[in-house]
Motif scaffolding. Sequence first.
Motif, PDB file in Angstrom:
ATOM      1  N   LEU A 245     -33.463  14.115 -14.530  1.00 21.83           N
ATOM      2  CA  LEU A 245     -32.030  14.415 -14.661  1.00 21.83           C
ATOM      3  C   LEU A 245     -31.841  15.875 -15.015  1.00 21.83           C
ATOM      4  O   LEU A 245     -32.426  16.378 -15.987  1.00 21.83           O
ATOM      5  CB  LEU A 245     -31.400  13.550 -15.742  1.00 21.83           C
ATOM      6  N   ALA A 246     -31.015  16.538 -14.221  1.00 19.70           N
ATOM      7  CA  ALA A 246     -30.665  17.922 -14.537  1.00 19.70           C
ATOM      8  C   ALA A 246     -29.422  17.964 -15.412  1.00 19.70           C
ATOM      9  O   ALA A 246     -29.278  18.843 -16.261  1.00 19.70           O
ATOM     10  CB  ALA A 246     -30.439  18.717 -13.256  1.00 19.70           C
ATOM     11  N   SER A 247     -28.501  16.997 -15.226  1.00 21.40           N
ATOM     12  CA  SER A 247     -27.295  16.923 -16.048  1.00 21.40           C
ATOM     13  C   SER A 247     -26.670  15.549 -15.913  1.00 21.40           C
ATOM     14  O   SER A 247     -26.888  14.847 -14.916  1.00 21.40           O
ATOM     15  CB  SER A 247     -26.271  18.004 -15.641  1.00 21.40           C
ATOM     16  N   VAL A 248     -25.897  15.200 -16.929  1.00 18.45           N
ATOM     17  CA  VAL A 248     -25.129  13.945 -16.935  1.00 18.45           C
ATOM     18  C   VAL A 248     -23.725  14.291 -17.425  1.00 18.45           C
ATOM     19  O   VAL A 248     -23.561  14.784 -18.538  1.00 18.45           O
ATOM     20  CB  VAL A 248     -25.761  12.884 -17.852  1.00 18.45           C
ATOM     21  N   ASP A 249     -22.739  14.039 -16.579  1.00 17.14           N
ATOM     22  CA  ASP A 249     -21.343  14.318 -16.933  1.00 17.14           C
ATOM     23  C   ASP A 249     -20.542  13.022 -16.885  1.00 17.14           C
ATOM     24  O   ASP A 249     -20.749  12.174 -16.009  1.00 17.14           O
ATOM     25  CB  ASP A 249     -20.722  15.340 -15.989  1.00 17.14           C
ATOM     26  N   ASP A 253     -15.204  11.714 -23.036  1.00 21.12           N
ATOM     27  CA  ASP A 253     -16.186  11.793 -24.112  1.00 21.12           C
ATOM     28  C   ASP A 253     -15.917  10.763 -25.201  1.00 21.12           C
ATOM     29  O   ASP A 253     -16.813  10.422 -25.968  1.00 21.12           O
ATOM     30  CB  ASP A 253     -16.182  13.188 -24.736  1.00 21.12           C
ATOM     31  N   ASP A 285     -28.427  12.775  -6.373  1.00 18.03           N
ATOM     32  CA  ASP A 285     -27.169  12.883  -7.107  1.00 18.03           C
ATOM     33  C   ASP A 285     -26.307  11.643  -6.839  1.00 18.03           C
ATOM     34  O   ASP A 285     -26.235  11.152  -5.702  1.00 18.03           O
ATOM     35  CB  ASP A 285     -26.402  14.134  -6.671  1.00 18.03           C
ATOM     36  N   LYS A 311     -26.906  14.291 -11.878  1.00 23.53           N
ATOM     37  CA  LYS A 311     -27.511  15.302 -11.006  1.00 23.53           C
ATOM     38  C   LYS A 311     -29.019  15.150 -11.121  1.00 23.53           C
ATOM     39  O   LYS A 311     -29.593  15.294 -12.208  1.00 23.53           O
ATOM     40  CB  LYS A 311     -27.076  16.715 -11.397  1.00 23.53           C
ATOM     41  N   ILE A 359     -33.988  22.828 -17.256  1.00 25.26           N
ATOM     42  CA  ILE A 359     -33.996  22.390 -18.648  1.00 25.26           C
ATOM     43  C   ILE A 359     -35.311  22.768 -19.324  1.00 25.26           C
ATOM     44  O   ILE A 359     -35.337  23.244 -20.460  1.00 25.26           O
ATOM     45  CB  ILE A 359     -33.754  20.870 -18.723  1.00 25.26           C
ATOM     46  N   GLN A 392     -32.931  17.271 -26.001  1.00 24.02           N
ATOM     47  CA  GLN A 392     -32.219  16.913 -24.777  1.00 24.02           C
ATOM     48  C   GLN A 392     -32.465  15.437 -24.473  1.00 24.02           C
ATOM     49  O   GLN A 392     -33.314  15.083 -23.663  1.00 24.02           O
ATOM     50  CB  GLN A 392     -32.680  17.791 -23.607  1.00 24.02           C
ATOM     51  N   TYR A 395     -33.037  13.591 -20.933  1.00 21.99           N
ATOM     52  CA  TYR A 395     -33.238  14.594 -19.902  1.00 21.99           C
ATOM     53  C   TYR A 395     -34.719  14.971 -19.770  1.00 21.99           C
ATOM     54  O   TYR A 395     -35.171  15.356 -18.700  1.00 21.99           O
ATOM     55  CB  TYR A 395     -32.441  15.873 -20.217  1.00 21.99           C
TER      56      TYR A 395
END
Length: 413
Positions: A245-249, A253, A285, A311, A359, A392, A395
């Motif tokens: 995983l590069a990012s989690v959105d 929140d 993705d 991502k 990361i 992280q 991640y």
Amino acid sequence: MDKWLNSHWFARIVALLLAVMMWTVVNVESDTTPTTETAPPLLIDSVNLHVKYDTDRYYVAKMPRTVQLALETNNPFYKHNLVPQDSREVYVDLMDKGKGTHRVPVQYKGFPDDVKVGIIPSIVEITLEEKKTVEREVTVELLGQVAPGYKAGEPLVKPFRVLVRVPESQADKVAAVKAPVDLEGATSPIKTTVPLKVMDKSGNTLQGAEVIPLTAEISVPVTSPYVQVPIKLNLTNELPDGYSLASVDTNVDEVTVYGPKEVIDAMKSETYPGPEIDLSDVTSDRVIERKIPVLENIVKVEPDYLKVALKVVPSATKRLEKIPIRISGLAEDMEARVLSGNGQEMSTMDVETVGAPAILEKLRPEDVQVVADVSNMPAGVYEVPITYIFNQLDYVKTAKNAITKVTVEITKK
């Protein structure tokens, strides 16, 4: 016999007898024929008086509500007052009259021809007043209290302005149009249709007022106690080998949680568990949408759904050297040391990490903790599992060849 028939005396006697018989018959019939007598009038009180007039333009401001009837008839139904009132009509006709006071004759219909009708009074005064239309806002009148801990929000009303038609002399008395709604004990939003009431300046219902339309649709939000708390991501399993995983959105929140006061109060310092997101088959993705679970004793959660954008990139590796080994859970009167394979004490270790290149590039040794938990262990030598804690979360992970256990020696001080 022939002598009698030819005798004129015999003929005279027979004629006399016939005359007497005829006189007797005539006089008997005359005596048995009833004589016609006029019955006394039948009086009927409180007969409703109807007024025919242009109801779109005028209002009856003054009129006698009832009149008295005097009926002359031998009809036994009327004589014993057995005819229902809806079979007759007593009225005045003002269809060609305008506003003002008018003296008009009282008319009737629905009576048979053998009934002579007298009306008391036969002429009445009726005052017509011109109608006036005014526009007023609708005010929602909230009655009662919602259930304890719940709150009623701002009501919505449709239509929010209506027309009120009243006699011209009462136009200035129209103070408000109210829509009453009962809130007593409500625990959920209210949606209802209610009749409208026209009120005067003293707060009394204004009689004779017409409202257009007659009803209004009312919506009142009723909310339970609530709290806004962070939502906790629930990522399960790991990505397939070779992916990270590069990012989690997420689209939110935090969530708003509604429920009984005691349940909400207990959640104020907690997080709310999000829906499960399984990573085991994710290799590219992806945007995943899941319904947020409603826990036991919770009324509802807003929003209903959580969107998670993942991502995913090919994995890279990075070696972090000399990461301190922390021992947790050690009793105060004990001391411990980590032993290497040859029995020598070791305080650090190297860690091979796997994750997205961007990361890992920023990952520093201080972003990783290596922990051996010896809680409730007495003196002795133990194989203790190693826990890796990354800054992280979700991640970065350790490589498959990472150390999973270490030898710990515990002794009394």
